[in-house]
Design a protein around this motif. Structure first.
Motif, PDB file in Angstrom:
ATOM      1  N   HIS A   7       0.856  -1.166   0.000  1.00 44.21           N
ATOM      2  CA  HIS A   7       0.000   0.000   0.000  1.00 44.21           C
ATOM      3  C   HIS A   7       0.905   1.234   0.000  1.00 44.21           C
ATOM      4  N   TYR A  34      -5.423   4.298  -2.438  1.00 48.94           N
ATOM      5  CA  TYR A  34      -6.784   4.825  -2.334  1.00 48.94           C
ATOM      6  C   TYR A  34      -6.841   6.029  -3.262  1.00 48.94           C
ATOM      7  N   PRO A  38      -8.939   7.121   2.947  1.00 42.78           N
ATOM      8  CA  PRO A  38      -9.618   5.828   3.070  1.00 42.78           C
ATOM      9  C   PRO A  38     -10.994   5.914   3.725  1.00 42.78           C
ATOM     10  N   ARG A  43     -13.332  13.379  -3.439  1.00 44.35           N
ATOM     11  CA  ARG A  43     -12.338  13.111  -4.475  1.00 44.35           C
ATOM     12  C   ARG A  43     -11.873  14.411  -5.098  1.00 44.35           C
ATOM     13  N   HIS A  71      -8.008   0.642  -3.770  1.00 41.77           N
ATOM     14  CA  HIS A  71      -8.812   0.126  -2.655  1.00 41.77           C
ATOM     15  C   HIS A  71      -9.961   1.101  -2.407  1.00 41.77           C
ATOM     16  N   PRO A  73     -12.897   3.034  -0.279  1.00 49.71           N
ATOM     17  CA  PRO A  73     -12.920   3.504   1.116  1.00 49.71           C
ATOM     18  C   PRO A  73     -13.642   2.510   2.041  1.00 49.71           C
ATOM     19  N   TYR A  74     -13.250   2.525   3.306  1.00 56.02           N
ATOM     20  CA  TYR A  74     -13.844   1.608   4.298  1.00 56.02           C
ATOM     21  C   TYR A  74     -15.322   1.850   4.538  1.00 56.02           C
ATOM     22  N   GLU A  96     -16.502   6.047  -8.474  1.00 56.35           N
ATOM     23  CA  GLU A  96     -15.113   5.610  -8.262  1.00 56.35           C
ATOM     24  C   GLU A  96     -14.632   4.762  -9.453  1.00 56.35           C
TER      25      GLU A  96
END
Ligand code: FE
Ligand code: FE
Ligand code: ZN
Length: 289
Positions: A7, A34, A38, A43, A71, A73-74, A96
């Motif tokens: 990462h 990301y 994250p 954006r 990845h 986002p959480y 995204e």
């Protein structure tokens, strides 16, 4: 040559230019980023990603964009029992994926979602995935559902749940990211039965569906469901088992991405990549753990 990276960050004015240079400084040939912080869905403008310089640098460092993983986002939960929140998640991921397409990225790792205790959630999630695929059908993007530790109400805690989600969805659009910490944490004994666990994955899902590996050790014993990553060789999975994933011929073409914790505020990736390539554990990387 093994595909190994970590990462890396994507921030400040450097954005993706900084990402490639950071990865190169670790002697990595792939990496994960990301597209924003994250934990949020903000954006920056397309121009701020510095795509032209990014493409040029990838070429210079002989990295292939298909080995570079985004990845999600959480906070994204496509399984949320609240339909409005679900819609937000689908819309966000749609944008995204469209941004990825513009930037040239092809693969995004997504945490399947959290049921929040609702038994229908996995069905909602499947509907959400179908909508997301439909919204982005004109792109070359691929969603990689991550194997999860089973913390709280996480979906994707076993191979069967992932198989249910993948069933009937196009193989060119949806596959799996296998996280070594998460699978061990959720109860798969890769330490004592590496071959058996992969055989089970093959029977339930198909090994060819693994398109990325998150290579992490675990701070906790098997089945803990805590999702705490440890540096390579410093946890309960151990160096030898993690090397099996890296050097497994079946995963030769698959990027392996380190998401191990920083040590004393410093990224450990250069040293971890070095010890994996040398196949020799470095006991000096870290003091007590
Ligand atoms: Fe993840
Ligand atoms: Fe992961
Ligand atoms: Zn994790």
């Amino acid at each position: 040559m093994i595909k190994l990276g970590s990462h890396v960050s994507n921030k400040g004015d450097e954005m993706l230019v900084g990402s490639v240079l950071e990865a190169a400084s670790y002697n990595a040939n792939c990496f994960m980023v990301y597209l924003g912080a994250p934990q949020n869905s903000y954006r920056k403008s397309f121009a701020s990603f510095r795509k032209d310089e990014f493409d040029q640098l990838l070429k210079e460092h002989q990295m292939n964009i298909d080995d570079i993983i985004v990845h999600a986002p959480y906070i994204i939960n496509m399984a949320n029992p609240d339909p409005e929140k679900r819609e937000f998640a689908i819309n966000f991921l749609t944008s995204e994926l469209l941004l990825m397409e513009q930037l040239g990225f092809t693969k995004i790792v997504v945490h399947p979602g959290n049921s929040l205790g609702d038994e229908q959630a996995i069905n909602y999630l499947k509907e959400s995935l179908i909508k997301l695929l439909d919204n982005t059908k004109d792109t070359k993007t691929m969603i990689l559902l991550e194997t999860m530790a089973g913390k709280g109400t996480e979906i994707g805690r076993n191979f069967q749940e992932l198989a249910f989600l993948l069933e009937g969805l196009p193989k060119e659009r949806v596959n799996v990211c296998f996280d070594t910490c998460h699978t061990f944490d959720s109860g798969y004994d890769t330490v004592n039965d590496y071959d058996g666990v992969l055989r089970e994955f093959d029977e339930v899902i198909g090994l060819e569906r693994i398109k990325a590996i998150h290579l992490n050790d675990s701070k906790n014993p098997i089945g803990s469901k805590k999702d705490r990553h440890e540096n390579i060789g410093y946890g309960y999975i151990g160096f030898e088992t993690l090397l099996k994933f890296v050097y497994d011929e079946r995963f030769k073409e698959i990027p392996k991405i380190l998401e191990t914790p920083y040590i004393d505020g410093k990224a450990p990736y250069k040293e971890e990549i070095e010890m994996i390539k040398m196949k020799k554990f470095n006991p000096k990387l870290k003091g007590e753990h």
